[in-house]
Write a protein that holds these residues in place. Structure first.
Motif, PDB file in Angstrom:
ATOM      1  N   THR A  84       0.847  -1.187   0.000  1.00  0.00           N
ATOM      2  CA  THR A  84       0.000   0.000   0.000  1.00  0.00           C
ATOM      3  C   THR A  84       0.880   1.234   0.000  1.00  0.00           C
ATOM      4  O   THR A  84       1.993   1.214   0.502  1.00  0.00           O
ATOM      5  N   GLY A  85       0.358   2.324  -0.550  1.00  0.00           N
ATOM      6  CA  GLY A  85       1.110   3.574  -0.575  1.00  0.00           C
ATOM      7  C   GLY A  85       1.961   3.699  -1.820  1.00  0.00           C
ATOM      8  O   GLY A  85       1.682   3.097  -2.866  1.00  0.00           O
ATOM      9  N   ALA A  86       3.025   4.497  -1.710  1.00  0.00           N
ATOM     10  CA  ALA A  86       3.876   4.807  -2.858  1.00  0.00           C
ATOM     11  C   ALA A  86       4.829   3.655  -3.149  1.00  0.00           C
ATOM     12  O   ALA A  86       5.508   3.162  -2.241  1.00  0.00           O
ATOM     13  N   GLN A  87       4.886   3.235  -4.399  1.00  0.00           N
ATOM     14  CA  GLN A  87       5.843   2.211  -4.812  1.00  0.00           C
ATOM     15  C   GLN A  87       7.188   2.892  -5.053  1.00  0.00           C
ATOM     16  O   GLN A  87       7.384   3.598  -6.024  1.00  0.00           O
ATOM     17  N   MET A  88       8.132   2.666  -4.136  1.00  0.00           N
ATOM     18  CA  MET A  88       9.386   3.408  -4.160  1.00  0.00           C
ATOM     19  C   MET A  88      10.466   2.733  -4.991  1.00  0.00           C
ATOM     20  O   MET A  88      11.351   3.406  -5.519  1.00  0.00           O
ATOM     21  N   ALA A 130      16.292  13.054  -4.381  1.00  0.00           N
ATOM     22  CA  ALA A 130      15.506  12.316  -5.368  1.00  0.00           C
ATOM     23  C   ALA A 130      14.496  11.397  -4.695  1.00  0.00           C
ATOM     24  O   ALA A 130      13.337  11.313  -5.115  1.00  0.00           O
ATOM     25  N   THR A 131      14.914  10.717  -3.632  1.00  0.00           N
ATOM     26  CA  THR A 131      13.994   9.831  -2.922  1.00  0.00           C
ATOM     27  C   THR A 131      12.877  10.628  -2.264  1.00  0.00           C
ATOM     28  O   THR A 131      11.706  10.224  -2.293  1.00  0.00           O
ATOM     29  N   THR A 132      13.223  11.771  -1.668  1.00  0.00           N
ATOM     30  CA  THR A 132      12.204  12.611  -1.026  1.00  0.00           C
ATOM     31  C   THR A 132      11.179  13.099  -2.040  1.00  0.00           C
ATOM     32  O   THR A 132       9.962  13.026  -1.806  1.00  0.00           O
ATOM     33  N   LYS A 133      11.649  13.603  -3.172  1.00  0.00           N
ATOM     34  CA  LYS A 133      10.725  14.118  -4.188  1.00  0.00           C
ATOM     35  C   LYS A 133       9.898  12.994  -4.808  1.00  0.00           C
ATOM     36  O   LYS A 133       8.702  13.180  -5.087  1.00  0.00           O
ATOM     37  N   ALA A 134      10.522  11.839  -5.038  1.00  0.00           N
ATOM     38  CA  ALA A 134       9.766  10.710  -5.590  1.00  0.00           C
ATOM     39  C   ALA A 134       8.668  10.272  -4.629  1.00  0.00           C
ATOM     40  O   ALA A 134       7.545   9.957  -5.045  1.00  0.00           O
ATOM     41  N   PHE A 135       8.980  10.259  -3.336  1.00  0.00           N
ATOM     42  CA  PHE A 135       7.972   9.895  -2.335  1.00  0.00           C
ATOM     43  C   PHE A 135       6.813  10.889  -2.360  1.00  0.00           C
ATOM     44  O   PHE A 135       5.634  10.491  -2.367  1.00  0.00           O
ATOM     45  N   CYS A 136       7.121  12.183  -2.373  1.00  0.00           N
ATOM     46  CA  CYS A 136       6.069  13.207  -2.396  1.00  0.00           C
ATOM     47  C   CYS A 136       5.238  13.106  -3.667  1.00  0.00           C
ATOM     48  O   CYS A 136       3.994  13.163  -3.628  1.00  0.00           O
TER      49      CYS A 136
END
Length: 502
Positions: A84-88, A130-136
Motif C-alpha cells: 500500500t502507498g507509494a511504490q518506491m 531524489a527519494t524525497t521528491k519521488a515519495f512526495c
C-alpha cells in the motif's frame, strides 16, 4: 570308495519310486542400481554442451546468525510490508517491490510504527533529494498534498512548476512577507464562538506564539551564551500579545499583530501593561526586559528585516497539490539567518494547519533542518513540538539532514539542546539511511542502534549506487533501491550548478 559300493542317495532312491525332490532354485542375478549422483569436475564435464569452463566459479561467503538464516535455501526473504502507498523501488532482499505508506503503517497494529514522521540522512549526492521528491510525487496519487516549509536551495521549484504552481520566493527586496504571528484559520468565526471554545482556541494560538518568540529570542547570543527566555519574559510577552490583539480586553473581534508591533509595545509600555506584569514602574520594566527587547530588535532591524515583520502578503492555495517557500536568496546571510527564517516559517505553517479538514493529509518537507536546530534549545523545542503534533494533524513530517550527528550541533555536549535533539530521533519511527562514509559508522550504531550488518549496508552497499538506502520501519530494516521514471529523473536532478560549471 566308488559310487557302486556307496549305494543310492536319497534323491535317486525317491526317483526310482516315482518321487522327485524339488530342485534348489538358482540365486537371482544381482542387478546394479543406477547412481543418484555422479561426480563432476569443478569446471564441468569437458564435453560438448556440458558447460565446461576454463575457470572455476567464485564461491560467495555469507556470515549470519541463526536468527537471520532459519533456512538454508532459497535465501529469499518475503516482503514484510503490505503493498500500500507509494511504490518506491525494489526490496533487494526479497526481489519484490517496496511500498511506503507511513499513515497506513501507523494504523496497522502488526507494524511497529506509532508515528508517521520520517528522518532522511545521507551523504550529499547519494539520492536523498531524489527519494524525497519521488515519495512526495507518488503519494499525491493517494490524495496527499505537499508543503515545503523552507527550500534553502530551491530544489523543489521544478516540482512545483510541473504541477502549475509558482513557488513563493522569500528574500531581500522581494514582495513576499510572512507573518509568523498570524492567527491562521483559528480566527475564523471567532465572534460567534461560545466562551469556552474561544478560550480553547486562544490557548492554542498563544502557546504557538510563545514557542515562536521563545525560539527567536533564544537564537540571539551574548558571547557564547543564548539570550535567556524564562517565566518573567514569557509573562511579559503573553501580556503584550493579549493587549495588542484585544484578547485581554475581551474583544469579540481580535486583531492580528506583528513582531515589530510586539517590540514597540515592549519598548514603550503602557501603565496597564506595567501593572499587569507586576512591575513598580516603567524604569524597572525597561531594565528587566532590556535583553528581550534587544533580541526582538535584531529580528526587526537585522538581516531579516522586511521578511517576517509585516502582515502576510501571499494568498496560499491550500487545495494545490504542492506549495513551496524558497529561501535560496537568504543563503548569503548565513546559516543562522536561514535557521531563523525556518523557525518563522514553521510557526506560520503550523498555524495554517491547526484546523485542517478531516482527510486533508499533507507531507511537510523540512529540508536542511539542522540549520534550525543550531539556533539553540528553544528552536529545538519548537521543532520538537511540530513532530509531536503530527499524529493529531495527520501530517507526515519529512525532515532531511546529512547525518545523525547533525542533531548534536544544537549545542554543547551534555546540554539541554543536545538532549532534546537526540530525543527527536525517537519521534520519527521511519528513517531512510542513504550512503555514508565509514567515518559515520560509529554514530549510526550509537545514535540509531544499528547492528553491524545494517551499518555495513549503509556504509558499503548504499555507497555503491545512487538511490540505495536502508529503510528502518519501526524495528524492521529493508534494503531498498529507489527506481525513478525518466520524467522523475528530470524533476529530481539537483546538479545543475555543477553541470553548468563543468
Amino acid at each position: 570308495m566308488s559310487s557302486k559300493t556307496r549305494g543310492r542317495d536319497m534323491s535317486r532312491l525317491l526317483a526310482d519310486f516315482g518321487h522327485d525332490l524339488p530342485a534348489v532354485p538358482a540365486p537371482p542375478e544381482a542387478v546394479k542400481e543406477g547412481r543418484l549422483f555422479r561426480h563432476a569436475p569443478r569446471r564441468g564435464a569437458r564435453t560438448r554442451g556440458r558447460g565446461w569452463a576454463p575457470a572455476s566459479a567464485p564461491v560467495s561467503t555469507w556470515r549470519m546468525t541463526s536468527d537471520q538464516a532459519p533456512v538454508y535455501w532459497p535465501f529469499i526473504s518475503s516482503p514484510g510490508l503490505p503493498p500500500t502507498g507509494a511504490q518506491m523501488g525494489i526490496d533487494v532482499l526479497s526481489g519484490g517491490s517496496f511500498f511506503a505508506d507511513p499513515l497506513g503503517w501507523v494504523l496497522n497494529d502488526e507494524i511497529s510504527v506509532t508515528n508517521p514522521n520520517i528522518f532522511s540522512f545521507g551523504k550529499p549526492g547519494r539520492g536523498k533529494s531524489a527519494t524525497t521528491k519521488a515519495f512526495c510525487l507518488r503519494m499525491m496519487d493517494f490524495g496527499y498534498r505537499v508543503l515545503v516549509i523552507g527550500d534553502p536551495k530551491d530544489e523543489y521549484e521544478a516540482l512545483c512548476r510541473f504541477f502549475g504552481v509558482e513557488p513563493f520566493a522569500i528574500g531581500q527586496g522581494l514582495s513576499t512577507r510572512i507573518n509568523p504571528l498570524s492567527f491562521g484559520p483559528l480566527l475564523s468565526d471567532w465572534e460567534s464562538l461560545p466562551a469556552d471554545q474561544a478560550q480553547a482556541r486562544a490557548a492554542i494560538v498563544f502557546a504557538r506564539w510563545l514557542t515562536l518568540v521563545r525560539g527567536l529570542v533564544g537564537s540571539q547570543r551574548i558571547g557564547d551564551r543564548h539570550v535567556p527566555f524564562g517565566p518573567t519574559e514569557e509573562t511579559v510577552v503573553q501580556a503584550a500579545l493579549g493587549y495588542l490583539t484585544g484578547y485581554s480586553k475581551g474583544s469579540s473581534r481580535l486583531r492580528e499583530t506583528t513582531i515589530p508591533e510586539l517590540w514597540a509595545a515592549l519598548n514603550d509600555p503602557t501603565e496597564e501593561l506595567i501593572r499587569d506584569c507586576r512591575y513598580s514602574g516603567e524604569r524597572q520594566f525597561l531594565d528587566d526586559t532590556r535583553l528581550l527587547r534587544d533580541a526582538l530588535a535584531q529580528l526587526v532591524k537585522g538581516a531579516l528585516a522586511g521578511l517576517f515583520d509585516d502582515h502576510t502578503t501571499i494568498d496560499v492555495d491550500w487545495s494545490a497539490p504542492i506549495q513551496s517557500l524558497s529561501l535560496s536568496r537568504l543563503e548569503p546571510l548565513g546559516d543562522e539567518a536561514v535557521g531563523v527564517a525556518l523557525t518563522c516559517l514553521n510557526s506560520w505553517g503550523r498555524g495554517m494547519r491547526e484546523m485542517s479538514a478531516p482527510g486533508d493529509v499533507r507531507i511537510v518537507v523540512r529540508d536542511e533542518s539542522w540549520k534550525q536546530l543550531r539556533l539553540g534549545p528553544e528552536a529545538v523545542k519548537s521543532f520538537d513540538a511540530d513532530l509531536r503534533l503530527s499524529r493529531s494533524s495527520g501530517d507526515i513530517q519529512f525532515a532531511v539532514a546529512h547525518k545523525p550527528s547533525d542533531m548534536l550541533s544544537a549545542g554543547d555536549t551534555g546540554s539541554q539542546a543536545v538532549a532534546i535533539a537526540k530525543d527527536l530521533l525517537h519521534l520519527a519511527d521511519i528513517k531512510i539511511l542513504h550512503g555514508q562514509d565509514l567515518g559515520v559508522a560509529e554514530e549510526l550504531e550509537k545514535m540509531l542502534g544499528l547492528g553491524p550488518l545494517s551499518r555495513d549496508v549503509v556504509t558499503r552497499w548504499a555507497m555503491q549506487g545512487k538511490g540505495r538506502a536502508l529503510w528502518c520501519v519501526g524495528d524492521q530494516n529493508y534494503k531498498v533501491q529507489t527506481v525513478l521514471h525518466p520524467v522523475e529523473q528530470d524533476l529530481t536532478y539537483t546538479n545543475e550548478a555543477i553541470k553548468g560549471a563543468a
